[in-house]
Design an enzyme around this catalytic site. Structure first.
Site: not given
Ligand SMILES: Cc1cc2nc3c(=O)[nH]c(=O)nc-3n(C[C@H](O)[C@H](O)[C@H](O)COP(=O)(O)OP(=O)(O)OC[C@H]3O[C@@H](n4cnc5c(N)ncnc54)[C@H](O)[C@@H]3O)c2cc1C
Length: 380
Positions: A130-131, A268, A336-337, A339, A363, A367
Protein backbone atom coordinates in the site's frame (compact mmCIF):
# COMPACT_ATOMS: atom_id res chain seq x y z
CA UNK A 1 0.34 41.42 -2.21
CA UNK A 2 3.62 41.57 -0.37
CA UNK A 3 6.60 39.64 -1.66
CA UNK A 4 8.95 40.81 1.07
CA UNK A 5 10.00 38.69 4.01
CA UNK A 6 9.65 40.38 7.39
CA UNK A 7 12.76 41.27 9.39
CA UNK A 8 12.02 38.29 11.70
CA UNK A 9 11.82 35.96 8.70
CA UNK A 10 15.08 37.33 7.28
CA UNK A 11 16.71 36.89 10.67
CA UNK A 12 15.45 33.29 10.83
CA UNK A 13 16.90 32.61 7.38
CA UNK A 14 20.28 34.04 8.40
CA UNK A 15 20.32 32.07 11.65
CA UNK A 16 19.41 28.73 10.03
CA UNK A 17 21.91 29.31 7.21
CA UNK A 18 24.70 30.04 9.69
CA UNK A 19 23.77 26.96 11.73
CA UNK A 20 23.65 24.73 8.63
CA UNK A 21 26.98 25.96 7.32
CA UNK A 22 28.73 25.65 10.68
CA UNK A 23 27.19 22.48 12.11
CA UNK A 24 26.08 20.46 9.07
CA UNK A 25 28.20 21.34 6.02
CA UNK A 26 31.52 19.98 7.37
CA UNK A 27 29.97 16.52 7.92
CA UNK A 28 27.70 16.11 4.92
CA UNK A 29 30.04 13.91 2.91
CA UNK A 30 30.84 11.51 5.78
CA UNK A 31 27.23 11.20 6.94
CA UNK A 32 26.18 10.40 3.38
CA UNK A 33 28.97 7.94 2.75
CA UNK A 34 28.46 6.03 5.99
CA UNK A 35 24.70 6.58 6.35
CA UNK A 36 25.13 8.26 9.72
CA UNK A 37 21.97 9.68 11.28
CA UNK A 38 23.02 13.10 12.68
CA UNK A 39 21.43 12.64 16.11
CA UNK A 40 23.51 15.35 17.86
CA UNK A 41 22.55 17.94 15.24
CA UNK A 42 18.88 16.95 15.46
CA UNK A 43 19.02 17.47 19.22
CA UNK A 44 20.64 20.89 18.71
CA UNK A 45 17.85 21.81 16.27
CA UNK A 46 15.41 20.91 19.03
CA UNK A 47 17.23 23.10 21.56
CA UNK A 48 17.02 26.00 19.10
CA UNK A 49 13.24 25.56 18.77
CA UNK A 50 13.43 24.34 15.18
CA UNK A 51 11.68 21.00 15.76
CA UNK A 52 8.45 22.59 16.92
CA UNK A 53 8.38 25.59 14.61
CA UNK A 54 4.70 25.29 13.62
CA UNK A 55 3.28 24.47 17.06
CA UNK A 56 1.97 27.05 19.53
CA UNK A 57 4.16 28.24 22.37
CA UNK A 58 1.86 26.83 25.04
CA UNK A 59 2.69 23.38 23.65
CA UNK A 60 6.42 24.11 23.65
CA UNK A 61 6.52 25.13 19.99
CA UNK A 62 7.99 28.26 18.43
CA UNK A 63 4.60 29.59 17.34
CA UNK A 64 5.75 30.25 13.79
CA UNK A 65 3.79 29.77 10.59
CA UNK A 66 4.33 27.62 7.51
CA UNK A 67 6.26 30.40 5.71
CA UNK A 68 8.85 30.28 8.51
CA UNK A 69 8.73 26.48 8.44
CA UNK A 70 9.49 26.60 4.69
CA UNK A 71 12.43 28.95 5.29
CA UNK A 72 13.77 26.53 7.91
CA UNK A 73 13.41 23.43 5.72
CA UNK A 74 14.81 25.25 2.67
CA UNK A 75 17.91 26.48 4.48
CA UNK A 76 18.66 23.08 6.05
CA UNK A 77 18.14 21.32 2.71
CA UNK A 78 20.32 23.80 0.85
CA UNK A 79 23.16 22.22 2.82
CA UNK A 80 21.83 18.70 3.43
CA UNK A 81 18.51 17.31 2.18
CA UNK A 82 18.70 14.48 4.71
CA UNK A 83 18.50 16.91 7.63
CA UNK A 84 15.59 18.70 5.94
CA UNK A 85 13.81 15.36 5.51
CA UNK A 86 14.38 14.30 9.13
CA UNK A 87 12.91 17.60 10.37
CA UNK A 88 10.00 17.47 7.90
CA UNK A 89 8.93 13.92 8.83
CA UNK A 90 9.28 14.72 12.53
CA UNK A 91 7.39 18.04 12.39
CA UNK A 92 4.74 18.11 9.69
CA UNK A 93 3.97 14.39 9.61
CA UNK A 94 4.32 12.98 13.15
CA UNK A 95 3.99 16.15 15.24
CA UNK A 96 1.32 17.74 13.11
CA UNK A 97 -0.85 14.61 13.03
CA UNK A 98 -0.86 14.68 16.84
CA UNK A 99 -1.48 18.43 16.81
CA UNK A 100 -4.46 18.34 14.44
CA UNK A 101 -6.10 15.08 15.60
CA UNK A 102 -4.99 14.57 19.21
CA UNK A 103 -7.03 15.30 22.32
CA UNK A 104 -5.70 17.79 24.89
CA UNK A 105 -3.94 15.11 26.91
CA UNK A 106 -2.21 13.60 23.87
CA UNK A 107 -1.10 17.02 22.68
CA UNK A 108 0.27 17.89 26.12
CA UNK A 109 2.06 14.56 26.39
CA UNK A 110 3.72 14.52 22.96
CA UNK A 111 3.98 17.94 21.29
CA UNK A 112 6.28 19.63 23.87
CA UNK A 113 8.69 16.65 23.85
CA UNK A 114 8.71 16.58 20.04
CA UNK A 115 9.19 20.35 19.89
CA UNK A 116 12.19 20.32 22.21
CA UNK A 117 13.77 17.34 20.47
CA UNK A 118 13.67 15.28 23.66
CA UNK A 119 11.68 12.84 21.54
CA UNK A 120 11.99 12.14 17.85
CA UNK A 121 8.88 11.25 15.88
CA UNK A 122 8.04 9.17 12.84
CA UNK A 123 4.87 8.65 10.80
CA UNK A 124 3.97 5.32 9.21
CA UNK A 125 1.38 5.15 6.48
CA UNK A 126 3.13 3.29 3.64
CA UNK A 127 3.14 -0.52 3.54
CA UNK A 128 4.79 -2.94 1.12
CA UNK A 129 1.47 -3.44 -0.69
CA UNK A 130 0.00 0.00 0.00
CA UNK A 131 2.10 2.87 -1.35
CA UNK A 132 0.29 5.29 -3.67
CA UNK A 133 -2.87 3.38 -2.84
CA UNK A 134 -2.48 4.04 0.88
CA UNK A 135 -6.13 3.27 1.53
CA UNK A 136 -5.12 -0.35 0.82
CA UNK A 137 -3.51 -0.49 4.30
CA UNK A 138 -3.35 -4.04 5.66
CA UNK A 139 -1.99 -3.48 9.17
CA UNK A 140 -4.88 -4.28 11.43
CA UNK A 141 -5.96 -3.09 14.87
CA UNK A 142 -8.50 -5.27 16.67
CA UNK A 143 -10.38 -4.10 19.77
CA UNK A 144 -9.86 -6.60 22.61
CA UNK A 145 -10.47 -6.18 26.38
CA UNK A 146 -10.64 -2.38 26.09
CA UNK A 147 -7.29 -2.41 24.26
CA UNK A 148 -6.25 -2.34 20.60
CA UNK A 149 -4.06 -5.16 19.29
CA UNK A 150 -2.00 -4.25 16.23
CA UNK A 151 -0.52 -6.66 13.70
CA UNK A 152 1.22 -5.82 10.44
CA UNK A 153 4.21 -4.05 8.94
CA UNK A 154 4.99 -0.61 7.57
CA UNK A 155 7.77 0.24 5.17
CA UNK A 156 9.81 3.32 4.21
CA UNK A 157 9.21 5.12 7.52
CA UNK A 158 11.55 8.12 7.87
CA UNK A 159 13.21 8.35 11.33
CA UNK A 160 11.80 4.91 12.29
CA UNK A 161 15.00 3.67 13.92
CA UNK A 162 15.51 6.80 16.01
CA UNK A 163 11.90 7.55 16.89
CA UNK A 164 10.57 7.69 20.45
CA UNK A 165 7.02 7.86 19.15
CA UNK A 166 5.42 6.55 16.00
CA UNK A 167 2.07 7.59 14.52
CA UNK A 168 0.82 4.61 12.50
CA UNK A 169 -2.30 3.92 10.50
CA UNK A 170 -4.14 0.60 10.87
CA UNK A 171 -7.46 -0.84 9.72
CA UNK A 172 -10.08 -0.94 12.46
CA UNK A 173 -13.10 -1.65 10.24
CA UNK A 174 -12.30 -3.24 6.89
CA UNK A 175 -15.88 -2.93 5.61
CA UNK A 176 -15.74 0.85 5.99
CA UNK A 177 -12.78 1.08 3.53
CA UNK A 178 -11.15 4.57 3.78
CA UNK A 179 -13.33 5.39 6.78
CA UNK A 180 -12.21 2.25 8.57
CA UNK A 181 -8.56 3.25 8.99
CA UNK A 182 -7.49 4.72 12.35
CA UNK A 183 -4.33 6.38 13.63
CA UNK A 184 -2.44 5.16 16.70
CA UNK A 185 0.32 6.56 18.90
CA UNK A 186 2.99 4.00 19.73
CA UNK A 187 5.81 4.76 22.16
CA UNK A 188 9.19 3.13 21.53
CA UNK A 189 9.62 0.20 23.88
CA UNK A 190 5.97 -0.87 23.71
CA UNK A 191 5.98 -4.70 23.62
CA UNK A 192 5.14 -5.98 20.14
CA UNK A 193 6.48 -2.84 18.43
CA UNK A 194 9.88 -2.90 16.76
CA UNK A 195 11.76 -1.58 13.77
CA UNK A 196 12.94 -3.90 11.02
CA UNK A 197 15.28 -3.42 8.09
CA UNK A 198 16.94 -0.04 7.59
CA UNK A 199 17.12 0.67 3.85
CA UNK A 200 20.37 1.26 1.96
CA UNK A 201 19.39 4.20 -0.22
CA UNK A 202 20.38 6.05 -3.42
CA UNK A 203 20.18 9.38 -1.63
CA UNK A 204 19.04 11.04 1.59
CA UNK A 205 21.44 8.57 3.16
CA UNK A 206 21.89 10.39 6.47
CA UNK A 207 18.16 10.05 7.08
CA UNK A 208 17.07 6.63 8.31
CA UNK A 209 14.29 4.94 6.36
CA UNK A 210 12.91 1.57 7.31
CA UNK A 211 10.37 -0.90 8.49
CA UNK A 212 8.07 -0.68 11.49
CA UNK A 213 6.62 -3.98 12.68
CA UNK A 214 3.65 -4.78 14.92
CA UNK A 215 3.34 -8.26 16.44
CA UNK A 216 0.39 -8.49 18.81
CA UNK A 217 1.21 -4.97 19.92
CA UNK A 218 -1.26 -4.03 22.69
CA UNK A 219 -2.22 -0.39 23.02
CA UNK A 220 -4.54 1.22 25.53
CA UNK A 221 -7.61 3.11 24.32
CA UNK A 222 -5.79 6.38 24.98
CA UNK A 223 -3.31 5.52 22.20
CA UNK A 224 -5.98 5.93 19.54
CA UNK A 225 -5.22 9.23 17.81
CA UNK A 226 -8.29 11.09 16.61
CA UNK A 227 -11.59 9.34 16.09
CA UNK A 228 -11.77 5.66 15.15
CA UNK A 229 -12.07 5.40 11.38
CA UNK A 230 -10.80 8.95 10.75
CA UNK A 231 -7.07 8.15 10.59
CA UNK A 232 -6.88 8.03 6.80
CA UNK A 233 -8.87 11.21 6.30
CA UNK A 234 -6.67 12.94 8.91
CA UNK A 235 -3.62 11.58 7.05
CA UNK A 236 -4.74 13.37 3.91
CA UNK A 237 -4.98 16.62 5.89
CA UNK A 238 -1.52 15.94 7.32
CA UNK A 239 -0.17 15.37 3.80
CA UNK A 240 -1.65 18.68 2.60
CA UNK A 241 0.77 20.39 5.00
CA UNK A 242 3.56 17.84 4.60
CA UNK A 243 3.73 18.37 0.84
CA UNK A 244 4.54 22.04 1.43
CA UNK A 245 7.60 20.89 3.36
CA UNK A 246 8.66 18.54 0.54
CA UNK A 247 8.33 21.48 -1.87
CA UNK A 248 10.56 23.56 0.45
CA UNK A 249 12.98 20.61 0.67
CA UNK A 250 13.18 20.54 -3.15
CA UNK A 251 13.64 24.32 -3.39
CA UNK A 252 16.44 24.14 -0.83
CA UNK A 253 18.32 21.41 -2.67
CA UNK A 254 17.80 23.15 -6.03
CA UNK A 255 19.17 26.36 -4.50
CA UNK A 256 22.18 24.52 -3.07
CA UNK A 257 22.90 22.95 -6.47
CA UNK A 258 22.48 26.31 -8.23
CA UNK A 259 24.74 28.16 -5.77
CA UNK A 260 27.46 25.57 -6.30
CA UNK A 261 27.07 25.69 -10.09
CA UNK A 262 27.13 29.51 -10.24
CA UNK A 263 30.26 29.73 -8.12
CA UNK A 264 32.02 26.95 -10.05
CA UNK A 265 31.13 28.50 -13.43
CA UNK A 266 32.91 31.72 -12.43
CA UNK A 267 36.07 29.90 -11.33
CA UNK A 268 36.44 27.21 -13.97
CA UNK A 269 38.30 28.39 -17.06
CA UNK A 270 38.25 26.75 -20.47
CA UNK A 271 39.25 28.20 -23.86
CA UNK A 272 40.95 31.03 -21.94
CA UNK A 273 37.90 32.33 -20.07
CA UNK A 274 35.53 31.41 -17.23
CA UNK A 275 32.88 28.98 -18.45
CA UNK A 276 30.24 31.44 -17.09
CA UNK A 277 31.02 33.58 -20.15
CA UNK A 278 29.68 30.92 -22.50
CA UNK A 279 26.05 31.54 -23.43
CA UNK A 280 25.21 27.83 -23.15
CA UNK A 281 26.23 27.88 -19.47
CA UNK A 282 24.46 31.20 -18.85
CA UNK A 283 21.22 29.77 -20.25
CA UNK A 284 21.43 26.83 -17.88
CA UNK A 285 21.96 29.18 -14.91
CA UNK A 286 19.09 31.41 -16.05
CA UNK A 287 16.68 28.48 -16.39
CA UNK A 288 17.73 27.17 -12.98
CA UNK A 289 17.35 30.53 -11.22
CA UNK A 290 14.00 31.25 -12.88
CA UNK A 291 12.48 27.88 -12.10
CA UNK A 292 13.74 27.97 -8.49
CA UNK A 293 12.11 31.39 -8.00
CA UNK A 294 8.83 30.08 -9.47
CA UNK A 295 8.93 26.97 -7.26
CA UNK A 296 9.64 29.05 -4.15
CA UNK A 297 6.71 31.36 -4.93
CA UNK A 298 4.34 28.39 -5.39
CA UNK A 299 5.62 26.95 -2.12
CA UNK A 300 5.18 30.20 -0.21
CA UNK A 301 1.70 30.65 -1.68
CA UNK A 302 0.68 27.25 -0.32
CA UNK A 303 2.32 28.11 3.02
CA UNK A 304 0.54 31.48 3.16
CA UNK A 305 -2.82 29.82 2.49
CA UNK A 306 -2.11 27.26 5.19
CA UNK A 307 -1.24 30.06 7.63
CA UNK A 308 -4.61 31.62 6.81
CA UNK A 309 -6.45 28.36 7.56
CA UNK A 310 -7.41 27.84 3.94
CA UNK A 311 -7.70 24.48 2.22
CA UNK A 312 -4.41 23.80 0.40
CA UNK A 313 -4.91 20.39 -1.22
CA UNK A 314 -4.50 21.77 -4.75
CA UNK A 315 -1.86 24.40 -3.96
CA UNK A 316 0.36 22.14 -1.87
CA UNK A 317 0.22 19.40 -4.54
CA UNK A 318 1.08 21.98 -7.24
CA UNK A 319 3.99 23.32 -5.21
CA UNK A 320 5.30 19.83 -4.45
CA UNK A 321 4.93 18.64 -8.05
CA UNK A 322 6.56 21.70 -9.63
CA UNK A 323 9.32 22.19 -7.06
CA UNK A 324 10.38 18.54 -7.06
CA UNK A 325 10.44 18.27 -10.86
CA UNK A 326 12.44 21.49 -11.38
CA UNK A 327 14.79 20.54 -8.55
CA UNK A 328 15.65 17.25 -10.28
CA UNK A 329 16.46 19.24 -13.44
CA UNK A 330 18.45 21.86 -11.51
CA UNK A 331 20.60 19.20 -9.84
CA UNK A 332 21.16 17.56 -13.24
CA UNK A 333 22.30 20.89 -14.75
CA UNK A 334 24.54 21.58 -11.73
CA UNK A 335 26.38 18.32 -12.42
CA UNK A 336 26.57 19.20 -16.13
CA UNK A 337 28.05 22.65 -15.40
CA UNK A 338 30.71 20.98 -13.24
CA UNK A 339 31.65 18.65 -16.12
CA UNK A 340 33.70 15.67 -14.92
CA UNK A 341 34.09 17.23 -11.47
CA UNK A 342 30.33 17.02 -11.08
CA UNK A 343 30.81 13.27 -10.91
CA UNK A 344 33.29 13.53 -8.06
CA UNK A 345 32.02 13.43 -4.48
CA UNK A 346 34.11 16.30 -3.06
CA UNK A 347 32.34 18.79 -5.34
CA UNK A 348 29.01 18.10 -3.64
CA UNK A 349 26.64 18.43 -6.56
CA UNK A 350 26.41 14.68 -7.25
CA UNK A 351 24.80 14.39 -3.81
CA UNK A 352 22.06 16.86 -4.72
CA UNK A 353 21.54 14.82 -7.90
CA UNK A 354 20.96 11.66 -5.84
CA UNK A 355 19.09 13.21 -2.90
CA UNK A 356 16.64 15.32 -4.82
CA UNK A 357 14.97 12.41 -6.60
CA UNK A 358 13.20 11.53 -3.35
CA UNK A 359 11.14 14.73 -3.69
CA UNK A 360 9.30 13.35 -6.74
CA UNK A 361 8.42 10.19 -4.74
CA UNK A 362 7.93 10.85 -1.01
CA UNK A 363 4.53 12.06 0.31
CA UNK A 364 3.00 11.03 -3.01
CA UNK A 365 4.74 10.62 -6.36
CA UNK A 366 4.51 13.20 -9.15
CA UNK A 367 1.90 10.99 -10.83
CA UNK A 368 -0.20 11.06 -7.66
CA UNK A 369 0.20 14.86 -7.31
CA UNK A 370 -1.17 15.19 -10.86
CA UNK A 371 -4.06 12.93 -9.89
CA UNK A 372 -4.78 15.07 -6.78
CA UNK A 373 -4.59 18.30 -8.78
CA UNK A 374 -6.77 16.91 -11.60
CA UNK A 375 -9.46 15.93 -9.08
CA UNK A 376 -9.43 19.45 -7.65
CA UNK A 377 -9.53 21.08 -11.10
CA UNK A 378 -12.41 18.91 -12.30
CA UNK A 379 -14.29 19.40 -9.05
CA UNK A 380 -14.05 23.19 -9.42
C1 LIG B 1 13.32 7.88 1.41
C2 LIG B 1 11.84 7.65 1.60
C3 LIG B 1 11.22 8.14 2.74
C4 LIG B 1 9.85 7.90 2.95
N1 LIG B 1 9.28 8.29 4.13
C5 LIG B 1 8.01 7.89 4.42
C6 LIG B 1 7.45 8.12 5.72
O1 LIG B 1 8.07 8.73 6.60
N2 LIG B 1 6.21 7.63 5.99
C7 LIG B 1 5.48 6.97 5.06
O2 LIG B 1 4.35 6.55 5.36
N3 LIG B 1 5.97 6.74 3.81
C8 LIG B 1 7.22 7.18 3.47
N4 LIG B 1 7.76 6.93 2.22
C9 LIG B 1 6.96 6.22 1.24
C10 LIG B 1 6.51 7.05 0.02
O3 LIG B 1 5.51 7.95 0.41
C11 LIG B 1 6.06 6.04 -1.05
O4 LIG B 1 7.23 5.41 -1.53
C12 LIG B 1 5.30 6.69 -2.18
O5 LIG B 1 4.06 7.17 -1.73
C13 LIG B 1 5.09 5.74 -3.37
O6 LIG B 1 4.63 4.50 -2.96
P1 LIG B 1 5.37 3.16 -3.51
O7 LIG B 1 6.81 3.33 -3.23
O8 LIG B 1 4.68 1.97 -2.98
O9 LIG B 1 5.18 3.21 -5.09
P2 LIG B 1 3.91 2.65 -5.93
O10 LIG B 1 2.65 3.18 -5.35
O11 LIG B 1 4.05 1.20 -6.10
O12 LIG B 1 4.14 3.38 -7.32
C14 LIG B 1 4.96 2.85 -8.37
C15 LIG B 1 4.77 3.73 -9.60
O13 LIG B 1 3.41 3.65 -10.04
C16 LIG B 1 2.85 4.95 -10.13
N5 LIG B 1 1.43 4.92 -9.80
C17 LIG B 1 0.83 4.28 -8.73
N6 LIG B 1 -0.49 4.49 -8.75
C18 LIG B 1 -0.75 5.28 -9.84
C19 LIG B 1 -1.94 5.86 -10.42
N7 LIG B 1 -3.14 5.70 -9.84
N8 LIG B 1 -1.81 6.60 -11.53
C20 LIG B 1 -0.61 6.79 -12.10
N9 LIG B 1 0.55 6.27 -11.62
C21 LIG B 1 0.48 5.54 -10.50
C22 LIG B 1 3.65 5.77 -9.11
O14 LIG B 1 3.55 7.15 -9.38
C23 LIG B 1 5.04 5.21 -9.32
O15 LIG B 1 5.63 5.81 -10.42
C24 LIG B 1 9.10 7.21 1.96
C25 LIG B 1 9.73 6.76 0.80
C26 LIG B 1 11.09 6.97 0.61
C27 LIG B 1 11.73 6.43 -0.64
Amino acid sequence: MDFELSSEQLQLRRAVREFAEAEIAPHVLAWDEEQIFPLAVVKKLGALGYLGSIFPEDLGGAGMGYIEYCILIEELSRVDGSVGLIVAAHTSLCGNHIFIAGDQEQKRRYVPKLSSGEWIGCWSLTEPEAGSDAAGTRTQAVARDSCWVLNGAKTFTTNAHYADVCVAMAVTDRAAAQHGISAFLIDAGTPGYRTGRKENKLGMRASATGEVIFENCRLSGSQLLGRAGEGFVDSLRVLDGGRISIAALAVGMAQGAYDAALSYSKQRRQFGRPISEFQAIQHKLVDMATSIDAARLLTWRAAWLKDHDRRVTRESAMAKLFASEIAVRAADEAVQIHGGYGFIKEYGVEKFYRDVKLCTIGEGTSEIQRLVIARQLLKD
